[in-house]
Motif scaffolding. Structure first.
Motif: not given
Length: 213
Positions: A13, A9, A40
């Motif tokens: 990002r 994650d 995502l």
């Protein structure tokens, strides 16, 4: 050991901020990739079936690492940036280091991991967990992949151990558990979420985290 969900994650990002947030909306047929939640979702929708194809030997790892980004309209530079961020930002589960230290005092440990070799090597250097293992087997470096039982047999040969003397510990019933099943090794499932068992994968032990081992 590695909290891959958090590690991935953070890397996603960073890639979104660098390459997608201020760019075009993305390929037709996809949501606006400038929006982080949409980005995502699109990545995971592309990535997950490709890993399934890899495990089923319908795709090589070199193809996977590029194809998942090609489906989002991105090229090799984005793939490389993502992999670099994965290695640099590796996050361990809180109990991992202490659990490995205690286990290594009582048992002979080998690490068997899939994934892109250079990313895995960076993760090991940054976290320093490699020192708890007598051997580190990175699947692509030996021409194998999970859930091939030969991968686990290779690790056992390095340890000079028999299948009935070993325990495979992993958080994926499909890849780790499947590997153990094919190799004739008992499987300990690290189930952090209380998920349902996977049909066809025998589980000898279930623990909620590594410290329980």
């Amino acid at each position: 050991m590695v909290d891959y969900a958090r590690t991935e994650d953070c890397a996603l990002r960073e890639v979104h901020r660098r390459f997608f947030r201020g760019g075009p909306a993305g390929p037709s047929g996809l949501p606006d990739l400038r929006d982080l939640p949409a980005f995502l979702r699109a990545f995971h929708a592309a990535n997950q079936p490709l890993w399934a194809a890899y495990r089923e030997r319908r795709m090589d790892l070199s193809e996977l690492r590029l194809e998942r980004w090609a489906r989002l309209g991105a090229g090799p530079g984005v793939a490389a940036a993502f992999e670099e961020a994965l290695g640099r930002g590796t996050v361990l589960f809180p109990e991992a280091y202490g659990a490995l230290r205690r286990l290594s005092r009582r048992f002979r440990l080998a690490l068997v991991t899939d994934g892109i070799a250079r990313v895995q090597r960076v993760k090991l250097r940054r976290t320093r967990i490699h020192r708890f293992f007598e051997h580190v087997v990175i699947a692509p470096e030996v021409g194998l992949r999970k859930p091939d039982g030969a991968l686990l047999h290779h690790a056992l040969s390095l340890l000079e151990a028999k299948p009935d003397e070993a325990l495979m510990v992993g958080d994926s019933p499909v890849s780790d558990g499947g590997c153990a099943r094919e190799a004739g090794v008992d499987f300990c499932w690290v189930d952090r979420t209380g998920a349902a068992p996977v049909p066809g994968v025998p589980v000898r032990l279930t623990v909620p985290h590594l410290a329980a081992l």
